[in-house]
Design a protein around this motif. Structure first.
Motif, PDB file in Angstrom:
ATOM      1  N   ALA A 143      60.353  59.481  32.148  1.00 21.86           N
ATOM      2  CA  ALA A 143      59.178  60.207  31.659  1.00 21.86           C
ATOM      3  C   ALA A 143      58.234  59.287  30.902  1.00 21.86           C
ATOM      4  O   ALA A 143      57.014  59.473  30.931  1.00 21.86           O
ATOM      5  N   ASP A 144      58.769  58.283  30.253  1.00 18.42           N
ATOM      6  CA  ASP A 144      57.960  57.371  29.443  1.00 18.42           C
ATOM      7  C   ASP A 144      57.493  56.190  30.298  1.00 18.42           C
ATOM      8  O   ASP A 144      58.311  55.477  30.885  1.00 18.42           O
ATOM      9  N   PRO A 145      56.165  55.953  30.403  1.00 19.08           N
ATOM     10  CA  PRO A 145      55.661  54.814  31.210  1.00 19.08           C
ATOM     11  C   PRO A 145      56.247  53.466  30.790  1.00 19.08           C
ATOM     12  O   PRO A 145      56.334  52.549  31.611  1.00 19.08           O
ATOM     13  N   LEU A 182      59.633  42.493  38.111  1.00 18.96           N
ATOM     14  CA  LEU A 182      58.514  41.973  37.320  1.00 18.96           C
ATOM     15  C   LEU A 182      58.397  42.656  35.963  1.00 18.96           C
ATOM     16  O   LEU A 182      57.399  42.479  35.257  1.00 18.96           O
ATOM     17  N   THR A 183      59.382  43.460  35.617  1.00 17.60           N
ATOM     18  CA  THR A 183      59.267  44.300  34.422  1.00 17.60           C
ATOM     19  C   THR A 183      59.131  43.478  33.149  1.00 17.60           C
ATOM     20  O   THR A 183      58.361  43.810  32.248  1.00 17.60           O
ATOM     21  N   GLU A 184      59.876  42.399  33.054  1.00 17.76           N
ATOM     22  CA  GLU A 184      59.853  41.572  31.847  1.00 17.76           C
ATOM     23  C   GLU A 184      58.967  40.343  32.051  1.00 17.76           C
ATOM     24  O   GLU A 184      58.836  39.827  33.157  1.00 17.76           O
ATOM     25  N   ASP A 185      58.374  39.886  30.944  1.00 17.96           N
ATOM     26  CA  ASP A 185      57.553  38.667  30.983  1.00 17.96           C
ATOM     27  C   ASP A 185      58.447  37.432  30.915  1.00 17.96           C
ATOM     28  O   ASP A 185      58.469  36.704  29.915  1.00 17.96           O
ATOM     29  N   GLU A 186      59.171  37.223  31.996  1.00 17.27           N
ATOM     30  CA  GLU A 186      60.071  36.080  32.073  1.00 17.27           C
ATOM     31  C   GLU A 186      59.772  35.294  33.341  1.00 17.27           C
ATOM     32  O   GLU A 186      59.466  35.879  34.387  1.00 17.27           O
ATOM     33  N   PRO A 187      59.828  33.961  33.314  1.00 19.23           N
ATOM     34  CA  PRO A 187      59.644  33.173  34.542  1.00 19.23           C
ATOM     35  C   PRO A 187      60.690  33.572  35.589  1.00 19.23           C
ATOM     36  O   PRO A 187      61.832  33.887  35.245  1.00 19.23           O
ATOM     37  N   VAL A 188      60.288  33.554  36.839  1.00 19.33           N
ATOM     38  CA  VAL A 188      61.197  33.971  37.905  1.00 19.33           C
ATOM     39  C   VAL A 188      60.918  33.145  39.160  1.00 19.33           C
ATOM     40  O   VAL A 188      59.767  32.815  39.463  1.00 19.33           O
ATOM     41  N   ASP A 189      61.993  32.794  39.879  1.00 23.39           N
ATOM     42  CA  ASP A 189      61.861  32.091  41.159  1.00 23.39           C
ATOM     43  C   ASP A 189      61.742  33.104  42.287  1.00 23.39           C
ATOM     44  O   ASP A 189      62.525  34.050  42.363  1.00 23.39           O
TER      45      ASP A 189
END
Length: 589
Positions: A143-145, A182-189
């Motif tokens: 329910a919470d964005p 992509l939810t978290e602001d973390e680098p990803v390969d």
């Protein structure tokens, strides 16, 4: 003359390049490389707000090559570059690696914002368009964005149909199991993968575009279109029948009465529209502006007719990229002579002397507001770094077309109109001093009359307007040009009849200033269309953001202004024919 020839050659080359770029007829052998171009990326609900594909942190294993584009494609916002996926003819691939990229925190945030706004990408494969979404938002049970999950699709599946040595159809869909969080602001390969599947089909090459036009020809859509036409036809028949009956009966009585008055008492005071026969052909105020508006309106009417002819012969097939914009630029440039001739000829008939000023006014009356609007909106697009921002080279080309074709033809048309020596054919002589117009009730003033004049033509076209708006400002495809042409003819007939009727009632109330009134009443439908824009934006679309809002209302203001000039010219011409006819039928001393 040499400059005009060079400019005409430039226009022809633009048209030829447009046809070549849009009409692919390539034949391939197994293993041949078929070009796949990535076009643009943008929010699904904001069709004007699009960006270059590689403005987003996609990767490519080879140097990115830009495709040369025609004028209309650039005006349409297309910016094609080589895509990172290699789709060789008849070459099946399974989970092939296109390229790798390590996304930084900022790039992850950029992709997440794009996914949250339903960004889509568009590509072209052998001139066939394909679309897909960048990712998805998982809202299930949340329910919470702030609890939503954002995913990027990293694996695309291309399914291609072929017939012998030609590409017939292509679709793309994401592998919903291959996702990047992509939810978290973390680098990803990210490993960008793709799968290619080829299937044979019996569909001939000539019918490969039918798939895109069928959506607007579905039975339930056709029923609505035909209902719209029947509704409009009934409106036209009722209106024309009513007006013809009333006007003929009233005019017949007027003619009998005036004939009787002439026989019985020559000194009897006249009443009604015959009473103002010495003023009805008195030239209007601001006749230079009036002539310029008439010339611009006739030019836009000619432009519309030519566009309909091209549409009906099949030039604007679905996704013939930029063909409509190319046609608009070229035909507007070539028809400017009509505006110059009409305006200068009518201005000289009204005994105007400063025909050069009149031509300058004619050339700037429509182009001026359009240029100001373009400058503002192009600045907005540049600030957003959107593909709608025109490159400097394209602006130079458009300026050259205006300077070397539009302006010279306007001047030549004006000179021809000035030298035509046509005289204004007024059946009655105009008195030296104008009669005083009697006090009129509020509903006979200009604004209420414009409201009455614009409502009926608008009611005849408003159903079709929704489909046009959904095509221009959305992703719906519109191909039923024959129905649109019928609706346009109905619009012209209703506009002409309602303007004639209001002109008669104005003259009957002894108000002889009908020139501007007939033009304003005829063009008032354009104001109703702009009012419909407000309704469509708020109730029928999901457009948002400053850029999309300014593009929608800015360019629609120009289009509605064009309709105002065109329908105003039609209304005035119909009224002028009617007024000449009735005053020719009586004795005017």
């Amino acid at each position: 003359m040499e400059t005009i020839r060079l400019a005409l050659a430039l226009l022809i080359l633009c048209g030829v390049a447009q046809v070549r770029s849009s009409a692919s007829d390539h034949r391939y052998k197994a293993g041949d490389e078929v070009p796949l171009y990535a076009n643009k990326v943008g929010p699904f609900h904001n069709p004007s707000e699009t960006y270059r594909y590689f403005d987003f942190p996609f990767c490519s294993s080879a140097p990115v090559k830009e495709k040369k584009e025609a004028l209309g494609e650039i005006l349409n916002g297309d910016r094609l570059v080589s895509a990172p996926y290699k789709l060789d003819f008849l070459g099946d691939k399974e989970a092939q690696l296109a390229c790798k990229r390590k996304l930084t925190k900022e790039e992850v945030a950029k992709f997440r914002t794009a996914v949250s706004k339903d960004y889509y990408f568009q590509m072209y494969y052998d001139d066939l368009p394909i679309w897909g979404f960048l990712g998805k938002v998982d809202k299930e049970g949340k329910a919470d964005p702030s609890e939503y999950k954002y995913y990027l699709f990293k694996h695309l599946i291309f399914e291609i149909l072929y017939n012998k040595d030609r590409v017939i159809e292509i679709t793309v869909r994401p592998d919903t199991k291959a996702l990047v969080d992509l939810t978290e602001d973390e680098p990803v390969d990210v490993d960008f993968l793709y799968t290619v599947k080829w299937k044979e089909t019996e569909t001939p090459f000539e019918k490969r575009m039918e798939k895109y036009s069928q959506s607007s020809s579905l039975p339930h859509h056709l029923e609505i279109h035909w209902f719209s036409i029947i509704n409009s036809c009934v409106t036209v028949l009722l209106l024309t029948g009513f007006l013809a009956t009333i006007l003929m009966r009233v005019l017949k009585n007027d003619f009998v009465k005036y004939a009787h008055d002439e026989e019985s008492a020559d000194d009897q005071e006249e009443t009604g529209w015959k009473y103002i026969h010495g003023d009805v052909f008195r030239y209007p105020k601001h006749k230079s502006l009036f002539s310029a508006a008439l010339g611009s309106g006739i030019q836009l009417f000619t432009l519309t007719i030519f566009i309909f002819i091209l549409a009906l012969v099949g030039v604007f097939y679905p996704y013939n990229r930029g063909a409509l914009f190319t046609a608009l630029v070229v035909i507007y440039a070539l028809t400017s002579g009509i505006a110059g001739y009409t305006s200068a000829s009518f201005y000289c008939q009204l005994e105007g002397t400063n025909w050069v000023r009149n031509l300058l006014l004619t050339g700037s009356l429509f182009c001026g507001p359009l240029f100001v609007t373009f400058c503002f909106l192009n600045t907005v697009a540049i600030a957003y770094q959107a593909t709608a921002a025109l490159p400097f080279g394209t602006i130079v080309v458009i300026f050259l077309i205006w300077a070397l074709v539009t302006s010279p033809l306007l001047v030549l048309g004006g000179i021809a109109g000035k030298n035509s020596k046509a005289e204004f054919q007024a059946p009655c002589r105009t008195t030296k001093y104008p009669r005083e117009i009697p006090p009129l009730p509020w509903y006979r003033q200009t604004l209420p009359q414009m409201a009455m004049a614009g409502f009926l033509p608008f009611s005849a076209i408003y159903i079709e307007l929704y489909y046009i708006f959904a095509s221009v400002w959305g992703h719906r495809i519109y191909t039923i040009y024959s129905i649109l042409f019928i609706v346009f003819i109905i619009l012209l007939i209703v506009t002409a009849f309602i303007t004639v009727a209001l002109t008669y009632f104005q003259l009957a109330s002894e108000d002889h200033e009908w020139w501007w009134r007939s033009f304003l009443c005829g063009g008032s439908t354009g104001l109703f269309i702009y009012a419909y824009c407000l309704y469509y934006y708020n109730a029928r679309s999901d457009m948002s953001g400053f850029m999309q809002t300014s593009f929608f209302f800015g360019y629609m203001a120009c289009i509605c202004y064009g309709f105002f000039l065109m329908l105003g010219a039609i209304g005035f011409r119909a009224s002028l024919f009617f007024v000449r006819h009735i005053y020719r039928s009586i004795k005017c001393e």
